[in-house]
Every structure is written in C-alpha cells, then in structure tokens.
Design an enzyme around this catalytic site. Structure first.
Site, short mmCIF file in Angstrom:
data_model
loop_
_atom_site.label_atom_id
_atom_site.label_comp_id
_atom_site.label_asym_id
_atom_site.label_seq_id
_atom_site.Cartn_x
_atom_site.Cartn_y
_atom_site.Cartn_z
N ARG A 361 0.95 -1.23 -0.05
CA ARG A 361 0.02 0.20 0.07
C ARG A 361 0.96 1.40 -0.16
O ARG A 361 0.38 2.21 -0.25
CB ARG A 361 -0.89 0.04 1.10
CG ARG A 361 -2.20 -0.83 0.93
CD ARG A 361 -3.18 -0.71 2.16
NE ARG A 361 -3.50 0.63 2.46
CZ ARG A 361 -4.39 1.41 1.92
NH1 ARG A 361 -4.99 0.92 0.73
NH2 ARG A 361 -4.65 2.65 2.37
N PHE A 382 0.28 6.02 11.49
CA PHE A 382 -0.74 4.99 10.92
C PHE A 382 0.00 4.45 9.35
O PHE A 382 0.45 3.51 9.38
CB PHE A 382 -2.18 5.61 10.82
CG PHE A 382 -2.74 5.75 12.12
CD1 PHE A 382 -3.43 4.80 12.49
CD2 PHE A 382 -2.60 6.93 12.72
CE1 PHE A 382 -4.16 4.72 13.88
CE2 PHE A 382 -3.08 6.90 14.11
CZ PHE A 382 -3.97 5.98 14.61
N GLU A 383 -0.07 5.31 8.33
CA GLU A 383 0.19 4.79 7.10
C GLU A 383 0.91 5.79 6.42
O GLU A 383 0.43 7.09 5.86
CB GLU A 383 -0.86 4.52 6.37
CG GLU A 383 -0.51 3.61 5.17
CD GLU A 383 -1.93 2.97 4.66
OE1 GLU A 383 -1.83 1.74 4.28
OE2 GLU A 383 -2.93 3.79 4.26
N GLN A 384 2.20 5.99 6.54
CA GLN A 384 3.09 6.85 5.70
C GLN A 384 4.14 6.09 4.72
O GLN A 384 4.75 4.92 5.16
CB GLN A 384 3.87 7.81 6.50
CG GLN A 384 4.79 7.23 7.55
CD GLN A 384 6.09 8.37 8.04
OE1 GLN A 384 6.63 8.93 7.16
NE2 GLN A 384 5.97 8.24 9.54
#
Length: 555
Positions: A361, A382-384
């Site tokens: 992702r 979280f999502e980097q």
C-alpha cells in the site's frame, strides 16, 4: 587474540539478546516502530556479523499502525530449546508508553530454522515488557517466562520488579503460581531480565537506571529459581555512569553467552555521544565485553565495570563492507542483498518502513524504480510512505533521483533524514496552488510536543514541470546540508542552511528522559494529503560512508 573495536552492531541495534547454537551465534535486537520486526544477526566468531533475517513479517505477527514513536517491538529475547529442537522468540508490542499507563502485549513465536518462516504468535500476557524465556533442562525441561512488572499505582515510576511464571508448551499458556522474584536495587527502573544457570546457581541479569546515561547492568543470584536473590558485591557489573569521558556511554541491558571453548562474553546496549550536548546520533548500539566467572562464582567484566572501546575476540573484524559505498537499485537484488519471506523482492535488506504490515500500500518496485504511493503526512503514526535505512556512520552522503508530478501543495515527496515525527529534515518536490513545481524544505526540529513544521528557506525554489530532480544530503558529524540538481545538470547546488544533525538522536527524540529509543534513518518519502495516491518514483539510492576528522570513534 585480535583487538576489535566496539560496537559490533553499529547504528540503532538496541537491547541485544545473544544465543549460541553449536558454532553459530545469533543476536536479536529491538526494532520499535520499524517494519519488519526484530533484527537477527549471525556470526561464527563474535567479531563479524551479518543481518540474517527479520522474523516478524506479516500482519498476524505484528501490526503497529497507530503505535506512537519509540513504541512497537521492545527487547526481543531469542532462545533455543534443545529438547524440542526449536527456536523461540519472545517480544513485546508496546501500544502506549507515555503517561500513567503502558499497554504492553507479550507474544511468543517459534521456528525450526532461524532464517525460515516463524509461527503465528501466541499471546502470553500484558503485565510488563522486556520478557525472556529460560529453558531449564535440569528441571524436567521446564520453561520459565520472566519479565518486568508494571504497577500504575507506583509513583513516580511504575517499575515494580521482575516476575517469574512457568510457560507450558503444550497448552501455550502460563501455568502455576507467579512471583515477583526481584525488586531491583537503588539504581531503580529494573527491567530487561535474563535467567541463567551455572554451578548450581540461578543468575538473574537485569537492566537498571533507565536507558540514558545512568543505565547499568545488575547481576543477582540464588540457589532456588524462586529466590531470594542476592545482589553482586560490586553492583553494577557494567555501567558508564561514573565514567563520563568513556567512549562507550549508556551501557546496560545485557545478555551473556559462552563460547564452545569455555570463554564467556557479555553483549550490551551502548551509545557513542557527539557534541558537547552528548547526543547519540547513531542511537543505541550493541557492544561486547569479555567476562569471567571468578572463584566466588560471580561473573565479572574484564577491566570493568566501565565497558571498553576495544575487546579481544576470537577473530579480527573485516570492516571492508562497513566502509564500502552502497548503490541501491530497485530492479533486482543489490550486491550483498537478499529477499526473505515477507520482505519485498528487490528491496535491499538494509531498508525498512514504518508500522504497516501491508507494504504494497505504500511502495512497490516497478520498471527498475522504487515507486512510493503518497499516503499520509511524514510523521504519521498510521500509514506513511517512507522507506529508509539506518544511519550507521557519523558522516555520510546520501543521494537519489526523483520523478514526481504534484498537482498542488498537499502533494510532496523527496529525501529525508528522519528520527521521528518530532525530529526530521525533509527536502521535497512539491507544487504551489496553481500546480507549478517547486523545491521546499520542511523540518520538525525538536518540536515536541506540538510537532510543528518549520520552513527554513524564505521562498520555495521554482523548478521545471517534468524533469527528474536529483536530491542529496551530506552529514559531517553534527552538520547536515541539502543539495539538488535538475536532470542533465552534473553539479549539485546547495539549498537551505546548515542544520544541526545531532538532534536526530534519542536525546532530542521528542520525549521526556528515557523516552526515545531508536536512531537516525535516511531515505525516501512521499505524501498525498488529498488522498489521490499520487506516485513518486525513485531510480536509485546511494549511501556513502565518509571518514571525517570529527569522528572520534572511527578515524
């Protein structure tokens, strides 16, 4: 015997757990919020180590999305059951560490081959952190679970001692009574326990004093595994606290190993500070010392308790690879690279990313380039999309080439020197509100607790819309500078001021004392705050170690 320079694992390799199986030595170290979880190095001679595997590679084993900085995997312990012919790894996934409570979940995974596939985790408990397993082959093969105990009612700190309970392999549960077998000494903050058995004694090695400059290793012993435990007459057995000028500081959190020929060594956490502010820009590293069991059946550090920068080991160390420039490509394995199960093919083993067990992702390898998918902002918990490698030298150069077409100021990608969300330097390709491309420097320098961005150049630098951009940085001790060049230009141009690279350290890591535990990274990042998943393509990444006059440890 050859004299070898410490540390043996330079650059963010903290909380070492060492294991020997036959002629092979293994060291497991903490990875905190970096994915995949746990580093396991291998050696045959204690001097030369290679990264063998990172065993926690999938979501069922580890998912750290939302974990704050310096949480995640703490103090893994590696052990081997000779009766079961199986490797054990016990670790903590810390979900919260600041404030009145700590949420610390402990797990066990196993493998028949250390570099093979590791099992799904078995949950043990959440009573504290830094767990270890002790396989007592002299006591019907019992296995004991040892960890520090947290008590949120204690003030000012919640460290309540070392707890012991039996682990049952068949049921996969803790069984029988538990007991706090050791409450620590006046050094305080007792943690990191390891149990051993020698000459009818049970030895308990713990870390005390916090993980800063008061850190230490404490040894205690008892004839009964349940205690009571008496403390070593020269406690602590290892510490730099009373030697502020010693090269190796912050010494503690240790583990013991015996060689096949009967020698004893102890590996331990350490740090090498630079600048008058005593900042450890390479994080907490792993060093080794020779030890011996004296006639009184107590273990002593040779020439201790202050750790030595040099140690006699069975072999000399070959530092050729350490000083070799690394040119990383993304179309296949670079020289010296590998792909293990769970680590994306084409990404060199030196690289990691943050928190997520779903790397597809945030990045992929496509047509010979590393393609980052813009996700959340740099510093997200979280999502980097950030792929980076450890800084393992006090001075180095880094460079990459970027193809990126942002539509506005909420899309940016580039080259970063990164410690955590509160401490980073970031040279980005971005755009203004009309979509015209520009170079912009972003920093977040020791900005805890606000995490506020700073813009160190008064105006962005306009650049053409389509050309690739070469981005570079240089670190010389405590000084960091950025550079850039457009496609077709050979000479790099300086951009922005000289920054204080020493803030990329535990001592400035955005937390209170004893609260930051990782190390400096350098790598590639991309963000798309519009949620459009804009792609940024990096052709290569260069990391070039530099011998520099400011490096008191390496020159």
């Amino acid at each position: 015997m050859p004299r070898v320079l410490n540390p043996i694992l330079p650059g963010f390799n903290a909380d070492p757990s060492i294991l020997r199986v036959g002629p092979d030595y293994y060291i497991a170290t903490s990875t905190f919020e970096w994915y995949p979880g746990v580093q396991i190095h291998h050696s045959r001679d204690l001097a030369n180590w290679t990264l063998l595997t990172r065993p926690l590679t999938r979501a069922s084993q580890l998912d750290m999305r939302g974990n704050p900085d310096s949480c995640g995997v703490w103090a893994p312990c590696l052990s081997y059951s000779s009766s079961q012919k199986k490797f054990y790894l016990v670790y903590t996934d810390v979900k919260r560490k600041d404030g009145s409570f700590k949420d610390t979940h402990n797990y066990i995974v196993t493998a028949e081959k250390i570099d093979g596939e590791w099992s799904d985790p078995v949950y043990v408990n959440s009573s504290g952190f830094d767990p270890s397993l002790f396989h007592d082959d002299d006591d019907d093969g019992k296995t004991w679970f040892v960890n520090m105990l947290l008590d949120h009612r204690r003030r000012p700190r919640s460290f309540a001692g070392i707890r012991l309970q039996q682990w049952d392999h068949e049921t996969g549960k803790l069984v029988g009574p538990w007991k706090t077998i050791f409450k620590g000494t006046e050094l305080d903050l007792v943690e990191g326990p390891h149990l051993y058995k020698r000459n009818g004694w049970y030895y308990l090695l713990t870390a005390e004093g916090g993980t800063g400059y008061e850190h230490a290793a404490t040894l205690a012993r008892s004839r009964d595994i349940w205690g009571p435990y008496e403390v070593h007459p020269q406690n602590p057995i290892l510490s730099s606290t009373k030697a502020p000028l010693a090269a190796l500081q912050r010494a503690g959190h240790a583990d013991i190993v015996d060689t096949e020929d009967g020698k004893t060594y102890i590996v331990h956490l350490t740090g090498r500070p630079i600048t008058q502010a005593r900042r450890c820009v390479l994080g907490r590293e792993t060093a080794i010392q020779e030890a011996f069991l004296a006639e009184d059946d107590w273990l002593y550090i040779k020439n201790g308790p202050v750790p030595s920068l040099y140690v006699d080991l069975p072999a000399a160390r070959d530092d050729t690879a350490y000083w070799t420039p690394q040119h990383y490509t993304f179309g296949g394995l670079a020289k010296g690279g590998f792909a293990y199960k769970g680590h994306p093919a084409g990404l060199h083993k030196d690289f990691q990313w943050l928190r997520t067990p779903q790397p597809d992702r945030i990045f992929n390898m496509r047509q010979g380039a590393l393609e980052l998918t813009g996700r959340e902002a740099i510093g997200s918990w979280f999502e980097q999309a950030l792929v980076a490698r450890r800084q393992t030298h006090f001075s180095y150069d880094a460079e990459t080439t970027l193809a990126f077409t942002p539509l506005d100021e909420r899309q940016f990608a580039g080259l970063t020197a990164y410690y955590c969300r509160y401490n980073f330097f970031y040279l980005t390709v971005t755009a203004d509100a009309e979509g015209k491309r520009e170079l912009l420097l972003l920093t977040s320098e020791a900005s805890w607790p606000e995490g506020r961005l700073k813009f160190p150049i008064p105006d962005p630098v306009s650049i053409p819309q389509e050309v690739k951009v070469r981005l570079a940085l240089s670190v010389r001790g405590a000084e960091l500078r950025f550079y850039y060049a457009l496609e077709g230009e050979e000479e790099l141009k300086s951009i922005g001021p000289t920054f204080d690279a020493s803030i990329l350290s535990d001592e400035c890591g955005g937390h209170q004392a004893h609260g930051s535990f990782t190390g400096a990274f350098v790598g590639m990042a991309a963000s798309d705050l519009n949620g459009m998943e804009t792609k940024a393509r990096f052709d290569y990444f260069d990391y070039t170690p530099v011998r520099h006059e400011s490096d008191r440890y390496e020159v």
